[in-house]
Design a protein around this motif. Structure first.
Motif, PDB file in Angstrom:
ATOM      1  N   ILE A   8       0.836  -1.203   0.000  1.00 49.43           N
ATOM      2  CA  ILE A   8       0.000   0.000   0.000  1.00 49.43           C
ATOM      3  C   ILE A   8       0.873   1.256   0.000  1.00 49.43           C
ATOM      4  CG2 ILE A   8      -1.656   1.343   1.390  1.00 49.43           C
ATOM      5  CD1 ILE A   8      -2.946  -0.973  -0.061  1.00 49.43           C
ATOM      6  N   MET A   9       1.940   1.243   0.775  1.00 47.43           N
ATOM      7  CA  MET A   9       2.822   2.406   0.844  1.00 47.43           C
ATOM      8  C   MET A   9       3.537   2.639  -0.483  1.00 47.43           C
ATOM      9  SD  MET A   9       4.125   2.048   4.790  1.00 47.43           S
ATOM     10  CE  MET A   9       5.766   2.228   4.305  1.00 47.43           C
ATOM     11  N   VAL A  10       3.984   1.575  -1.138  1.00 48.97           N
ATOM     12  CA  VAL A  10       4.618   1.721  -2.454  1.00 48.97           C
ATOM     13  C   VAL A  10       3.620   2.274  -3.459  1.00 48.97           C
ATOM     14  CG1 VAL A  10       5.586   0.392  -4.371  1.00 48.97           C
ATOM     15  CG2 VAL A  10       6.365  -0.039  -2.040  1.00 48.97           C
ATOM     16  N   PHE A  11       2.400   1.792  -3.395  1.00 47.71           N
ATOM     17  CA  PHE A  11       1.360   2.293  -4.303  1.00 47.71           C
ATOM     18  C   PHE A  11       1.083   3.774  -4.070  1.00 47.71           C
ATOM     19  CE2 PHE A  11      -3.165   3.134  -5.110  1.00 47.71           C
ATOM     20  CZ  PHE A  11      -3.174   2.948  -6.484  1.00 47.71           C
ATOM     21  N   THR A  12       0.972   4.188  -2.803  1.00 47.09           N
ATOM     22  CA  THR A  12       0.651   5.592  -2.528  1.00 47.09           C
ATOM     23  C   THR A  12       1.789   6.517  -2.936  1.00 47.09           C
ATOM     24  OG1 THR A  12       1.384   5.352  -0.235  1.00 47.09           O
ATOM     25  CG2 THR A  12      -0.957   5.089  -0.670  1.00 47.09           C
ATOM     26  N   ILE A  13       3.027   6.092  -2.729  1.00 49.22           N
ATOM     27  CA  ILE A  13       4.147   6.932  -3.146  1.00 49.22           C
ATOM     28  C   ILE A  13       4.217   7.010  -4.668  1.00 49.22           C
ATOM     29  CG2 ILE A  13       6.681   7.020  -3.214  1.00 49.22           C
ATOM     30  CD1 ILE A  13       5.334   8.184  -0.702  1.00 49.22           C
ATOM     31  N   SER A  14       3.924   5.909  -5.350  1.00 42.30           N
ATOM     32  CA  SER A  14       3.920   5.961  -6.811  1.00 42.30           C
ATOM     33  C   SER A  14       2.816   6.882  -7.321  1.00 42.30           C
ATOM     34  CB  SER A  14       3.798   4.560  -7.403  1.00 42.30           C
ATOM     35  OG  SER A  14       2.592   3.978  -7.028  1.00 42.30           O
ATOM     36  N   VAL A  15       1.654   6.881  -6.659  1.00 41.05           N
ATOM     37  CA  VAL A  15       0.575   7.802  -7.041  1.00 41.05           C
ATOM     38  C   VAL A  15       1.010   9.242  -6.806  1.00 41.05           C
ATOM     39  CG1 VAL A  15      -1.749   8.596  -6.389  1.00 41.05           C
ATOM     40  CG2 VAL A  15      -1.303   6.167  -6.724  1.00 41.05           C
ATOM     41  N   ALA A  16       1.658   9.496  -5.670  1.00 39.92           N
ATOM     42  CA  ALA A  16       2.110  10.860  -5.376  1.00 39.92           C
ATOM     43  C   ALA A  16       3.156  11.324  -6.390  1.00 39.92           C
ATOM     44  CB  ALA A  16       2.683  10.925  -3.962  1.00 39.92           C
ATOM     45  N   LEU A  17       4.086  10.454  -6.741  1.00 39.60           N
ATOM     46  CA  LEU A  17       5.096  10.830  -7.737  1.00 39.60           C
ATOM     47  C   LEU A  17       4.481  11.024  -9.111  1.00 39.60           C
ATOM     48  CD1 LEU A  17       8.075   8.549  -6.684  1.00 39.60           C
ATOM     49  CD2 LEU A  17       7.851  11.012  -6.390  1.00 39.60           C
ATOM     50  N   TYR A  18       3.516  10.185  -9.459  1.00 42.61           N
ATOM     51  CA  TYR A  18       2.823  10.344 -10.746  1.00 42.61           C
ATOM     52  C   TYR A  18       2.094  11.682 -10.803  1.00 42.61           C
ATOM     53  CZ  TYR A  18      -0.432   9.666 -14.557  1.00 42.61           C
ATOM     54  OH  TYR A  18      -1.152   9.831 -15.705  1.00 42.61           O
ATOM     55  N   GLU A  19       1.477  12.062  -9.715  1.00 40.56           N
ATOM     56  CA  GLU A  19       0.769  13.347  -9.684  1.00 40.56           C
ATOM     57  C   GLU A  19       1.736  14.514  -9.838  1.00 40.56           C
ATOM     58  OE1 GLU A  19      -2.451  14.424  -9.554  1.00 40.56           O
ATOM     59  OE2 GLU A  19      -2.989  12.342  -9.936  1.00 40.56           O
ATOM     60  N   GLN A  20       2.948  14.370  -9.330  1.00 41.26           N
ATOM     61  CA  GLN A  20       3.920  15.455  -9.435  1.00 41.26           C
ATOM     62  C   GLN A  20       4.423  15.654 -10.859  1.00 41.26           C
ATOM     63  OE1 GLN A  20       5.034  17.750  -7.119  1.00 41.26           O
ATOM     64  NE2 GLN A  20       3.246  16.945  -6.063  1.00 41.26           N
ATOM     65  N   VAL A  21       4.536  14.577 -11.622  1.00 43.01           N
ATOM     66  CA  VAL A  21       5.062  14.702 -12.986  1.00 43.01           C
ATOM     67  C   VAL A  21       3.960  14.895 -14.024  1.00 43.01           C
ATOM     68  CG1 VAL A  21       7.129  13.377 -12.470  1.00 43.01           C
ATOM     69  CG2 VAL A  21       5.130  12.208 -13.367  1.00 43.01           C
ATOM     70  N   SER A  22       2.713  14.717 -13.632  1.00 39.09           N
ATOM     71  CA  SER A  22       1.629  14.881 -14.602  1.00 39.09           C
ATOM     72  C   SER A  22       1.416  16.354 -14.915  1.00 39.09           C
ATOM     73  CB  SER A  22       0.334  14.253 -14.086  1.00 39.09           C
ATOM     74  OG  SER A  22      -0.139  14.973 -12.979  1.00 39.09           O
ATOM     75  N   GLU A  23       0.832  16.580 -16.063  1.00 38.35           N
ATOM     76  CA  GLU A  23       0.559  17.944 -16.507  1.00 38.35           C
ATOM     77  C   GLU A  23      -0.512  18.603 -15.640  1.00 38.35           C
ATOM     78  OE1 GLU A  23       1.315  21.166 -18.895  1.00 38.35           O
ATOM     79  OE2 GLU A  23       2.260  19.199 -19.109  1.00 38.35           O
ATOM     80  N   ASP A  24      -1.526  17.835 -15.278  1.00 31.89           N
ATOM     81  CA  ASP A  24      -2.642  18.341 -14.486  1.00 31.89           C
ATOM     82  C   ASP A  24      -2.478  17.869 -13.041  1.00 31.89           C
ATOM     83  OD1 ASP A  24      -5.018  19.537 -13.832  1.00 31.89           O
ATOM     84  OD2 ASP A  24      -6.256  17.867 -14.528  1.00 31.89           O
ATOM     85  N   LYS A  25      -1.788  18.661 -12.218  1.00 27.17           N
ATOM     86  CA  LYS A  25      -1.492  18.261 -10.837  1.00 27.17           C
ATOM     87  C   LYS A  25      -2.713  18.439  -9.943  1.00 27.17           C
ATOM     88  CE  LYS A  25       3.398  19.404 -10.996  1.00 27.17           C
ATOM     89  NZ  LYS A  25       3.531  19.675 -12.400  1.00 27.17           N
ATOM     90  N   ASN A  26      -2.957  17.434  -9.106  1.00 29.51           N
ATOM     91  CA  ASN A  26      -4.043  17.506  -8.138  1.00 29.51           C
ATOM     92  C   ASN A  26      -3.415  17.427  -6.746  1.00 29.51           C
ATOM     93  OD1 ASN A  26      -6.301  17.321  -6.577  1.00 29.51           O
ATOM     94  ND2 ASN A  26      -7.296  15.735  -7.818  1.00 29.51           N
ATOM     95  N   ILE A  27      -3.401  18.528  -6.036  1.00 27.67           N
ATOM     96  CA  ILE A  27      -2.722  18.618  -4.752  1.00 27.67           C
ATOM     97  C   ILE A  27      -3.393  17.738  -3.697  1.00 27.67           C
ATOM     98  CG2 ILE A  27      -3.958  20.642  -3.931  1.00 27.67           C
ATOM     99  CD1 ILE A  27      -0.247  20.050  -3.436  1.00 27.67           C
ATOM    100  N   TYR A  28      -4.697  17.559  -3.794  1.00 31.63           N
ATOM    101  CA  TYR A  28      -5.414  16.752  -2.802  1.00 31.63           C
ATOM    102  C   TYR A  28      -5.005  15.276  -2.875  1.00 31.63           C
ATOM    103  CZ  TYR A  28      -8.211  20.938  -2.298  1.00 31.63           C
ATOM    104  OH  TYR A  28      -8.614  22.217  -2.087  1.00 31.63           O
ATOM    105  N   VAL A  29      -4.848  14.766  -4.084  1.00 29.94           N
ATOM    106  CA  VAL A  29      -4.416  13.377  -4.248  1.00 29.94           C
ATOM    107  C   VAL A  29      -3.009  13.207  -3.685  1.00 29.94           C
ATOM    108  CG1 VAL A  29      -3.858  11.588  -5.935  1.00 29.94           C
ATOM    109  CG2 VAL A  29      -5.901  12.978  -6.228  1.00 29.94           C
ATOM    110  N   THR A  30      -2.133  14.175  -3.933  1.00 31.10           N
ATOM    111  CA  THR A  30      -0.768  14.107  -3.430  1.00 31.10           C
ATOM    112  C   THR A  30      -0.740  14.152  -1.907  1.00 31.10           C
ATOM    113  OG1 THR A  30      -0.020  15.263  -5.422  1.00 31.10           O
ATOM    114  CG2 THR A  30       1.511  15.163  -3.579  1.00 31.10           C
ATOM    115  N   VAL A  31      -1.519  15.021  -1.313  1.00 33.25           N
ATOM    116  CA  VAL A  31      -1.556  15.141   0.147  1.00 33.25           C
ATOM    117  C   VAL A  31      -2.109  13.871   0.779  1.00 33.25           C
ATOM    118  CG1 VAL A  31      -2.672  16.362   2.053  1.00 33.25           C
ATOM    119  CG2 VAL A  31      -1.634  17.654   0.192  1.00 33.25           C
TER     120      VAL A  31
END
Length: 61
Positions: A8-31
């Motif tokens: 679960i932790m690996v998945f959440t960090i990968s989601v957070a990193l994906y959100e950082q490199v995506s064009e349309d950043k969603n701060i809530y998903v990252t937080v």
């Protein structure tokens, strides 16, 4: 259970990193991903004994 938490932790960090490199950043998903990761780290590190645990036990006696 421990491996499930790590996955679960690996998945959440990968989601957070994906959100950082995506064009349309969603701060809530990252937080939310960072909060879940920190909660998971807290759960995993709660089982780790302290370096000073022996010293604290000797002082208690």
């Amino acid at each position: 259970m421990k491996t499930f938490k790590i996955l679960i932790m690996v998945f959440t960090i990968s989601v957070a990193l994906y959100e950082q490199v995506s064009e349309d950043k969603n701060i809530y998903v990252t937080v939310i991903a960072i909060v879940v990761f920190m909660f998971g780290m807290m759960q995993l590190s709660a089982k780790t004994p302290s370096k000073n645990q022996e010293k604290e036990e000797e002082d208690a006696e």
